[in-house]
Write an enzyme that holds these catalytic residues in place. Structure first.
Site, short mmCIF file in Angstrom:
data_model
loop_
_atom_site.label_atom_id
_atom_site.label_comp_id
_atom_site.label_asym_id
_atom_site.label_seq_id
_atom_site.Cartn_x
_atom_site.Cartn_y
_atom_site.Cartn_z
N GLN A 14 0.84 -1.20 0.00
CA GLN A 14 0.00 0.00 0.00
C GLN A 14 0.87 1.24 0.00
O GLN A 14 1.85 1.32 0.73
CB GLN A 14 -0.87 -0.02 1.27
CG GLN A 14 -1.32 1.34 1.79
CD GLN A 14 -2.45 1.95 0.99
OE1 GLN A 14 -3.23 1.23 0.36
NE2 GLN A 14 -2.55 3.26 0.98
N ARG B 68 0.57 5.78 -0.38
CA ARG B 68 -0.03 7.06 -0.78
C ARG B 68 1.08 8.06 -1.07
O ARG B 68 0.84 9.23 -1.28
CB ARG B 68 -0.96 7.59 0.32
CG ARG B 68 -0.27 8.04 1.60
CD ARG B 68 -1.28 8.63 2.58
NE ARG B 68 -0.66 9.35 3.68
CZ ARG B 68 -0.55 8.90 4.92
NH1 ARG B 68 -1.00 7.68 5.21
NH2 ARG B 68 -0.02 9.64 5.86
N ASN B 69 2.34 7.58 -1.02
CA ASN B 69 3.51 8.43 -1.23
C ASN B 69 4.40 7.82 -2.32
O ASN B 69 4.27 6.64 -2.63
CB ASN B 69 4.33 8.52 0.06
CG ASN B 69 3.57 9.26 1.15
OD1 ASN B 69 3.09 10.36 0.93
ND2 ASN B 69 3.44 8.65 2.32
N ARG C 54 5.56 0.41 9.75
CA ARG C 54 5.49 1.31 10.90
C ARG C 54 4.53 2.45 10.61
O ARG C 54 4.57 3.06 9.55
CB ARG C 54 6.91 1.84 11.14
CG ARG C 54 7.11 2.67 12.36
CD ARG C 54 8.61 2.99 12.48
NE ARG C 54 8.87 3.89 13.58
CZ ARG C 54 8.79 5.21 13.50
NH1 ARG C 54 8.44 5.76 12.36
NH2 ARG C 54 9.05 5.97 14.54
N ASP C 55 3.62 2.74 11.54
CA ASP C 55 2.63 3.82 11.43
C ASP C 55 1.84 3.74 10.12
O ASP C 55 1.61 4.74 9.44
CB ASP C 55 3.32 5.19 11.55
CG ASP C 55 2.32 6.30 11.83
OD1 ASP C 55 1.27 6.02 12.43
OD2 ASP C 55 2.56 7.45 11.41
N HIS C 56 1.42 2.55 9.78
CA HIS C 56 0.66 2.30 8.54
C HIS C 56 -0.64 3.11 8.54
O HIS C 56 -1.42 3.04 9.48
CB HIS C 56 0.35 0.79 8.45
CG HIS C 56 -0.32 0.40 7.18
ND1 HIS C 56 0.36 -0.23 6.14
CD2 HIS C 56 -1.60 0.52 6.76
CE1 HIS C 56 -0.49 -0.47 5.16
NE2 HIS C 56 -1.68 -0.03 5.51
N ALA C 57 -0.85 3.87 7.49
CA ALA C 57 -2.09 4.66 7.29
C ALA C 57 -2.32 5.68 8.39
O ALA C 57 -3.44 6.15 8.59
CB ALA C 57 -3.31 3.74 7.16
#
Length: 398
Positions: free
Chosen positions: A201, A203-204, A298-301
């Site tokens: 996944q 978004r970046n 780490r820190d997903h979404a």
């Protein structure tokens, strides 16, 4: 091949039959219509593409509350977030006593019809219920949280019932090479002869650490390929727009992955920034599209400091109902380039390292460098990827 959730086959709600599609499009012209929220439109696109199999449409309040509170609908089936069509009082007045309505797209000029809906119920959602769902899904009531802000800005009337989807909003036209339905991705996985498939996944844009994380996951799971699956919907201000991300990721895959090991695709949905709960939703629809493994890092979404670094991993062990998902979660630590070893590593694998042994750059620092036309170090970002991003940031200045 891994089965979809709750069904032997995918159940896309897009109307593929040409005659039925034509008849519904014509009928929609004479139906009462409602311009829905961006979140509801994203839900329609995901339902249309089969990603939300086996849902038939928008949830009623009882199902939405069940999804929020315990990820279980009233019939016992599993779904990790509410999928609702929330509208204001004016919309309800315009519907009258109609039992069938047209849903109009808020994200396309002229608000064309996105789907036709059969109304099973219209219910008032109380502030207490909206707040309870917000608290469970987003784990915060902070109005500054972008997901909370979008959720609470919706109307307080829930229209529930099955839908038939007539188009995929702007995603198919704006991203013809990238947007794919779950049906299309499953078919391509089959055509490629892949059995073990990792989903990633994003978004970046993908830097060296992301790229290597995909390679690590493929090696560790003995996968045939990785599906890089990027979000194409609405983001928060400051995030890099999808066309730039797409170009950067394609360049990286072309140069740094062996042939027939990577698929670059995207899906039409607005980011929730719901951290742990969104990670479960991500795993849900990756199983539906045919992936056997899903990378959760780490820190997903996440966004800001709302979630613990690994909350999006522990939720699968602590809160997801047993047996709800077949897809396996590949739990990744923070990855960075090790100056000592001359390669990207997971930090947990090198306990002898100190902070000075890694090439570590914050997102803010990278954006500053790109904006000044300075390429980040090659240990952090591939030069070909950095050039695409630099060009974008330079264009903002102009």
């Amino acid at each position: 091949m891994i089965n979809p959730i709750g069904s032997d086959t995918l159940l896309p709600l897009f109307v593929y039959d040409v005659d039925e599609h034509h008849a519904l499009t014509k009928e929609a012209e004479s139906l009462p219509s409602v311009t829905i929220t961006s979140q509801a439109a994203g839900n329609a696109v995901m339902l249309g593409g089969g990603y939300f199999t086996p849902l038939k449409g928008y949830m009623n309040v009882a199902d939405a509350m069940g999804a929020a509170e315990k990820m279980t609908l009233t019939d016992g089936s599993f779904f990790p977030v509410p999928v609702m069509n929330l509208v204001d009082d004016e919309a309800i007045a315009s519907i009258g006593d109609a039992k069938r309505i047209a849903l109009r797209d808020p994200n396309v000029e002229g608000n064309p019809v996105l789907a036709v809906m059969d109304i099973e119920n219209i219910e008032k959602v109380t502030e207490e219920q909206m707040g309870a769902m917000r608290d469970k899904v987003y784990r915060t009531d902070d109005p500054e949280h972008p997901g909370v802000a979008a959720w609470m800005s919706q109307g307080r009337n829930a229209i529930s019932g099955p839908i038939k989807v007539l188009n995929f909003s702007y995603f198919q036209t704006d991203f013809p090479d990238t947007f794919r339905t779950a049906v299309e991705i499953r078919n391509e996985i089959k055509e490629r002869g892949w059995n073990t498939v990792v989903a990633f996944q994003t978004r970046n844009p993908m830097h060296r650490a992301h790229e290597e994380l995909c390679h690590m996951a493929m090696r560790d799971t003995n996968a045939d390929g990785v599906v890089i699956h990027m979000l194409l919907g609405k983001l928060k201000p400051g995030d890099i727009p999808a066309p730039v991300r797409d170009a950067a990721i394609r360049k990286m895959a072309e140069l740094y992955f062996p042939p027939n090991t990577v698929m670059i695709t995207g899906y039409g949905f607005d980011m929730l920034y719901a951290g742990p709960r969104e990670a479960v939703l991500h795993a849900y629809f990756r199983q539906n599209m045919g992936a056997t493994h899903f990378i959760v890092g780490r820190d997903h979404a996440g966004v800001g400091d709302y979630y613990g670094a690994f909350d999006a991993q522990t939720i699968f062990d602590e809160e997801v109902p047993k047996g709800a998902l077949q897809i396996e979660i590949y739990k990744a630590d923070h990855t960075a380039y090790s100056k000592k070893l001359g390669k990207v590593v997971m930090m947990r694998d090198v306990p002898d390292h100190t902070k000075e042994d890694f090439v570590l750059l914050s997102g803010t620092k990278v954006r500053e460098m790109l904006g000044q036309g300075i390429a980040p170090p090659p240990e952090f970002s591939r030069p070909e990827v950095a050039k695409i991003l630099m060009d974008y940031y330079q264009s903002l200045k102009k």
